[in-house]
Each structure stands twice: as C-alpha cells, then as structure tokens.
Design a protein around this motif. Structure first.
Motif, PDB file in Angstrom:
ATOM      1  N   THR A   1      -0.544  -2.845  13.456  1.00 14.22           N
ATOM      2  CA  THR A   1      -1.861  -3.321  13.065  1.00 14.22           C
ATOM      3  C   THR A   1      -1.758  -4.309  11.908  1.00 14.22           C
ATOM      4  OG1 THR A   1      -2.184  -1.542  11.476  1.00 14.22           O
ATOM      5  CG2 THR A   1      -2.873  -1.113  13.766  1.00 14.22           C
ATOM      6  N   GLU A   2      -2.882  -4.915  11.591  1.00 14.40           N
ATOM      7  CA  GLU A   2      -2.962  -5.811  10.436  1.00 14.40           C
ATOM      8  C   GLU A   2      -2.542  -5.059   9.180  1.00 14.40           C
ATOM      9  OE1 GLU A   2      -5.395  -6.311   6.903  1.00 14.40           O
ATOM     10  OE2 GLU A   2      -6.332  -5.304   8.587  1.00 14.40           O
ATOM     11  N   ARG A   3      -2.917  -3.798   9.116  1.00 14.64           N
ATOM     12  CA  ARG A   3      -2.544  -2.951   7.973  1.00 14.64           C
ATOM     13  C   ARG A   3      -1.018  -2.848   7.837  1.00 14.64           C
ATOM     14  NH1 ARG A   3      -4.941   3.121   6.979  1.00 14.64           N
ATOM     15  NH2 ARG A   3      -4.618   3.038   4.739  1.00 14.64           N
ATOM     16  N   ALA A   4      -0.325  -2.734   8.958  1.00 15.72           N
ATOM     17  CA  ALA A   4       1.136  -2.659   8.946  1.00 15.72           C
ATOM     18  C   ALA A   4       1.739  -3.979   8.484  1.00 15.72           C
ATOM     19  CB  ALA A   4       1.660  -2.309  10.337  1.00 15.72           C
ATOM     20  N   ARG A   5       1.199  -5.075   9.004  1.00 11.66           N
ATOM     21  CA  ARG A   5       1.719  -6.386   8.606  1.00 11.66           C
ATOM     22  C   ARG A   5       1.559  -6.603   7.105  1.00 11.66           C
ATOM     23  NH1 ARG A   5      -1.399  -7.349  12.634  1.00 11.66           N
ATOM     24  NH2 ARG A   5      -0.736  -7.937  14.683  1.00 11.66           N
ATOM     25  N   ARG A   6       0.417  -6.199   6.578  1.00 10.66           N
ATOM     26  CA  ARG A   6       0.193  -6.324   5.130  1.00 10.66           C
ATOM     27  C   ARG A   6       1.179  -5.449   4.348  1.00 10.66           C
ATOM     28  NH1 ARG A   6      -4.437  -9.008   3.593  1.00 10.66           N
ATOM     29  NH2 ARG A   6      -6.018  -9.210   5.195  1.00 10.66           N
ATOM     30  N   ALA A   7       1.424  -4.242   4.830  1.00  3.48           N
ATOM     31  CA  ALA A   7       2.300  -3.302   4.125  1.00  3.48           C
ATOM     32  C   ALA A   7       3.716  -3.829   3.975  1.00  3.48           C
ATOM     33  CB  ALA A   7       2.316  -1.951   4.846  1.00  3.48           C
TER      34      ALA A   7
ATOM     35  N   TYR B   1      -1.345   2.413  11.157  1.00  2.00           N
ATOM     36  CA  TYR B   1      -0.391   1.324  11.007  1.00  2.00           C
ATOM     37  C   TYR B   1       0.214   0.887  12.337  1.00  2.00           C
ATOM     38  CZ  TYR B   1      -0.546   2.340   6.037  1.00  2.00           C
ATOM     39  OH  TYR B   1      -0.966   2.533   4.759  1.00  2.00           O
TER      40      TYR B   1
ATOM     41  N   TRP C   1       1.877 -10.388   6.597  1.00  2.00           N
ATOM     42  CA  TRP C   1       0.553 -10.944   6.844  1.00  2.00           C
ATOM     43  C   TRP C   1       0.429 -12.223   6.031  1.00  2.00           C
ATOM     44  CZ3 TRP C   1      -2.785  -9.806  10.456  1.00  2.00           C
ATOM     45  CH2 TRP C   1      -4.095 -10.261  10.349  1.00  2.00           C
TER      46      TRP C   1
ATOM     47  N   ILE D   1       0.834  -1.187   0.000  1.00  2.00           N
ATOM     48  CA  ILE D   1       0.000   0.000   0.000  1.00  2.00           C
ATOM     49  C   ILE D   1       0.868   1.235   0.000  1.00  2.00           C
ATOM     50  CG2 ILE D   1      -1.924  -1.118   1.140  1.00  2.00           C
ATOM     51  CD1 ILE D   1      -0.943  -0.060   3.733  1.00  2.00           C
TER      52      ILE D   1
END
Length: 142
Positions: free
Chosen positions: A72-78, A54, A82, A2
């Motif tokens: 957060t999950e958003r950070a792991r995805r970035a 994040y 994740w 992202i």
C-alpha cells in the motif's frame, strides 16, 4: 518513518516493496527469505503488516498471508519509496541537466538549458509546489 510493531517488520516490508514495486513481480509467495530472520519471524511480520494495512495478501488456512499481491501507499512511505514533491523536482532537474550537457541534438541541449535557466532558484519552489499539488490530487483521486 512510521512505527512498525517489531524489528523484523521493516526488513520484510523492504523486501516486499523491492520485489513488487521495483522488480515488478505480480506476487510474492511464502516462504520468504529475508536476511537472518527465521520463518516464524517472517510469518509474524507478514501477519502484522497485513493487519496494519501495509500489504495486501491472500491467506488460506494459514494465520498469515501466504501470497502477497501488493503493498500500500503506507508501505511505500514506511520504506521511503513514496515520492515527495522535493524528490521529484530534484529528479526532474537532474534529468534536465543531463539533457543540457549530453542531449542528442544541439536543439535539445539548448532547450534544456533554457528550461533550467527559467527555473532558477525561485522556479524550484514553484515546481515543488506544483508537483506537491499534483501528487496530492493523485492521492485524493482528483
């Protein structure tokens, strides 16, 4: 991946995920040392990462989180930390292959080989679907 707001955000986020998720730290205090980034760049990145959802941080009178307590999950995805259904399936099949080749007992090796034979190519898709469903349920709290 992202979009983050500045070039310095991603290395700071990677460092935080490494410390909090991989190394198991309960908190990360500032100042951080991340590559060649200046303290000001890191402070700005922390502020943007917190504002963007994040990281979870604790601010005092500073304008940025002085203690980071979570990502957060958003950070792991970035940062690619994740798990996906595909990556979990691959890890599971690699682990089964290891047991099939080097299991502690003949029975364990035989069972692992049978599982691998049963999965085959068609079963891989079924595993991916099942793990994807399980991951989705976990995300939704079901």
């Amino acid at each position: 991946m992202i979009d983050l707001w500045a070039e310095s955000d991603l290395p700071v986020l990677v460092e935080l995920v490494q410390r909090l998720e991989v190394e198991g730290a309960h908190r990360v205090d500032t100042p951080l040392h991340v590559g060649d980034l200046t303290e000001r760049q890191i402070q700005s990145a922390l502020r943007r990462l917190e504002d963007g959802g994040y990281i979870v941080g604790v601010s005092t009178q500073m304008r940025y989180p002085v203690v980071v307590t979570g990502v957060t999950e958003r950070a792991r995805r970035a940062v690619g930390a994740w798990p996906s259904a595909e990556s979990l399936t691959e890890r599971l099949l690699v682990a089964l292959t290891d047991v099939a080749e080097q299991g502690e007992t003949p029975e364990a090796r035989t069972r692992a080989r049978r599982l691998l034979d049963a999965v085959g190519q068609d079963g891989r898709g079924i595993l991916i679907g099942a793990l994807g469903s399980a991951l989705g349920s976990k995300l939704l709290g079901i």
